[in-house]
Write a protein that holds these residues in place. Structure first.
Motif, PDB file in Angstrom:
ATOM      1  N   MET A   1       0.918  -1.273   0.279  1.00  0.00           N
ATOM      2  CA  MET A   1      -0.125  -0.108  -0.105  1.00  0.00           C
ATOM      3  C   MET A   1       1.184   1.262   0.416  1.00  0.00           C
ATOM      4  SD  MET A   1      -2.625   1.304   2.357  1.00  0.00           S
ATOM      5  CE  MET A   1      -1.645   1.941   3.961  1.00  0.00           C
ATOM      6  N   ALA A   2       0.716   2.106  -1.162  1.00  0.00           N
ATOM      7  CA  ALA A   2       1.066   3.496  -0.620  1.00  0.00           C
ATOM      8  C   ALA A   2       1.145   3.743  -0.006  1.00  0.00           C
ATOM      9  CB  ALA A   2       1.053   4.166  -2.340  1.00  0.00           C
ATOM     10  N   LEU A   3       2.179   4.488   1.021  1.00  0.00           N
ATOM     11  CA  LEU A   3       2.216   6.466   2.454  1.00  0.00           C
ATOM     12  C   LEU A   3       1.114   7.450   1.457  1.00  0.00           C
ATOM     13  CD1 LEU A   3       5.192   5.073   4.033  1.00  0.00           C
ATOM     14  CD2 LEU A   3       2.984   4.577   4.430  1.00  0.00           C
ATOM     15  N   PRO A   4       0.636   8.001   1.605  1.00  0.00           N
ATOM     16  CA  PRO A   4      -0.363   9.114   1.205  1.00  0.00           C
ATOM     17  C   PRO A   4       0.875   9.773   1.472  1.00  0.00           C
ATOM     18  CG  PRO A   4      -1.409   8.274   3.443  1.00  0.00           C
ATOM     19  CD  PRO A   4      -0.687   7.233   2.703  1.00  0.00           C
ATOM     20  N   CYS A   5       1.560  10.543   2.792  1.00  0.00           N
ATOM     21  CA  CYS A   5       2.117  11.264   3.052  1.00  0.00           C
ATOM     22  C   CYS A   5       3.445  11.160   3.501  1.00  0.00           C
ATOM     23  CB  CYS A   5       1.332  12.356   3.941  1.00  0.00           C
ATOM     24  SG  CYS A   5       1.337  13.921   3.482  1.00  0.00           S
ATOM     25  N   VAL A   6       4.320  11.940   2.312  1.00  0.00           N
ATOM     26  CA  VAL A   6       5.836  11.679   3.401  1.00  0.00           C
ATOM     27  C   VAL A   6       6.812  12.412   3.102  1.00  0.00           C
ATOM     28  CG1 VAL A   6       7.762   9.515   2.993  1.00  0.00           C
ATOM     29  CG2 VAL A   6       5.164   8.440   3.150  1.00  0.00           C
ATOM     30  N   ASN A  19       7.998  20.463  -1.309  1.00  0.00           N
ATOM     31  CA  ASN A  19       6.997  19.278  -1.689  1.00  0.00           C
ATOM     32  C   ASN A  19       7.797  18.683  -0.706  1.00  0.00           C
ATOM     33  OD1 ASN A  19       5.758  21.011  -3.145  1.00  0.00           O
ATOM     34  ND2 ASN A  19       5.945  20.525  -5.441  1.00  0.00           N
ATOM     35  N   LEU A  20       6.538  17.430  -0.122  1.00  0.00           N
ATOM     36  CA  LEU A  20       6.568  16.125   0.445  1.00  0.00           C
ATOM     37  C   LEU A  20       7.310  15.648  -0.675  1.00  0.00           C
ATOM     38  CD1 LEU A  20       4.590  17.712   1.128  1.00  0.00           C
ATOM     39  CD2 LEU A  20       3.906  15.425   2.884  1.00  0.00           C
ATOM     40  N   ALA A  46       5.219  29.389  14.152  1.00  0.00           N
ATOM     41  CA  ALA A  46       4.464  29.468  12.606  1.00  0.00           C
ATOM     42  C   ALA A  46       3.936  28.050  13.212  1.00  0.00           C
ATOM     43  CB  ALA A  46       6.173  29.025  12.114  1.00  0.00           C
ATOM     44  N   HIS A  47       3.103  28.050  11.449  1.00  0.00           N
ATOM     45  CA  HIS A  47       2.309  27.156  11.323  1.00  0.00           C
ATOM     46  C   HIS A  47       2.450  26.252  10.046  1.00  0.00           C
ATOM     47  CE1 HIS A  47       0.577  29.326  14.922  1.00  0.00           C
ATOM     48  NE2 HIS A  47      -0.113  28.310  15.659  1.00  0.00           N
ATOM     49  N   MET A  48       2.081  25.306   9.847  1.00  0.00           N
ATOM     50  CA  MET A  48       2.026  24.859   8.734  1.00  0.00           C
ATOM     51  C   MET A  48       1.488  23.643   8.010  1.00  0.00           C
ATOM     52  SD  MET A  48       5.166  23.872   5.819  1.00  0.00           S
ATOM     53  CE  MET A  48       5.882  23.270   7.295  1.00  0.00           C
ATOM     54  N   VAL A  49       0.549  23.823   6.935  1.00  0.00           N
ATOM     55  CA  VAL A  49      -0.491  22.286   6.876  1.00  0.00           C
ATOM     56  C   VAL A  49       0.560  21.480   5.922  1.00  0.00           C
ATOM     57  CG1 VAL A  49      -2.420  22.930   8.568  1.00  0.00           C
ATOM     58  CG2 VAL A  49      -2.171  23.469   5.566  1.00  0.00           C
ATOM     59  N   VAL A  50      -0.515  20.460   5.604  1.00  0.00           N
ATOM     60  CA  VAL A  50      -0.067  19.907   4.416  1.00  0.00           C
ATOM     61  C   VAL A  50      -1.321  18.996   4.219  1.00  0.00           C
ATOM     62  CG1 VAL A  50       0.585  17.782   5.416  1.00  0.00           C
ATOM     63  CG2 VAL A  50       0.399  17.832   2.834  1.00  0.00           C
ATOM     64  N   ASP A  51      -2.181  19.496   2.631  1.00  0.00           N
ATOM     65  CA  ASP A  51      -4.171  19.187   2.849  1.00  0.00           C
ATOM     66  C   ASP A  51      -3.717  17.046   2.121  1.00  0.00           C
ATOM     67  OD1 ASP A  51      -5.810  18.097   2.018  1.00  0.00           O
ATOM     68  OD2 ASP A  51      -6.271  19.436   0.843  1.00  0.00           O
ATOM     69  N   MET A  52      -3.474  16.095   2.514  1.00  0.00           N
ATOM     70  CA  MET A  52      -3.144  15.103   2.480  1.00  0.00           C
ATOM     71  C   MET A  52      -4.384  14.034   1.777  1.00  0.00           C
ATOM     72  SD  MET A  52      -2.000  13.153   5.659  1.00  0.00           S
ATOM     73  CE  MET A  52      -2.359  11.318   5.665  1.00  0.00           C
ATOM     74  N   SER A  60      -0.656   6.067  10.310  1.00  0.00           N
ATOM     75  CA  SER A  60       0.116   6.614  11.572  1.00  0.00           C
ATOM     76  C   SER A  60       1.201   7.423  11.299  1.00  0.00           C
ATOM     77  CB  SER A  60       0.929   5.285  11.905  1.00  0.00           C
ATOM     78  OG  SER A  60       1.870   4.612  10.694  1.00  0.00           O
ATOM     79  N   ILE A  61       1.673   8.176  12.050  1.00  0.00           N
ATOM     80  CA  ILE A  61       2.249   9.475  12.117  1.00  0.00           C
ATOM     81  C   ILE A  61       3.575   9.089  13.119  1.00  0.00           C
ATOM     82  CG2 ILE A  61       2.358  11.761  12.914  1.00  0.00           C
ATOM     83  CD1 ILE A  61      -0.751  11.765  12.614  1.00  0.00           C
ATOM     84  N   GLN A  62       4.552   9.559  11.851  1.00  0.00           N
ATOM     85  CA  GLN A  62       6.480   9.116  12.824  1.00  0.00           C
ATOM     86  C   GLN A  62       6.386  10.435  12.333  1.00  0.00           C
ATOM     87  OE1 GLN A  62       7.914   5.638  11.574  1.00  0.00           O
ATOM     88  NE2 GLN A  62       9.966   6.446  12.242  1.00  0.00           N
TER      89      GLN A  62
END
Length: 92
Positions: A1-6, A19-20, A46-52, A60-62
């Protein structure tokens, strides 16, 4: 399974987060973010987001977090779907 966000942040030092590894763009909400020595480096406040995009139900988050000072709020927020509607893990 491909990871959605790395993102390994394994890239040259930069004045922008770029970019990720999986292609998504970081969205800077406030402050200035840098890539320094293969780490994401924020200034204070500072605040930052990524839209997955579409996120699986279970994931899971590491991450490695380091508070930059004793008054900083160092956290990871996830499953955000509006003001006051998210899960958050905070480093105190």
């Amino acid at each position: 399974m491909a990871l959605p966000c790395v993102d390994s942040f394994n890239r040259i030092d930069s004045a922008t987060p770029g970019n990720l590894d999986t292609g998504q763009s970081w969205s800077v909400l406030s402050g200035t973010w840098f890539i320094t020595s293969n780490q994401l480096d924020p200034n204070n406040g500072a605040h930052m987001v990524v839209d997955m995009g579409s996120v699986p139900t279970n994931y899971s988050i590491q991450a490695t977090l380091t508070a930059v000072n004793t008054s900083s709020d160092c956290a990871i927020q996830f499953r955000h779907s509006g003001t006051g509607n998210a899960n958050r893990w905070r480093l105190d």
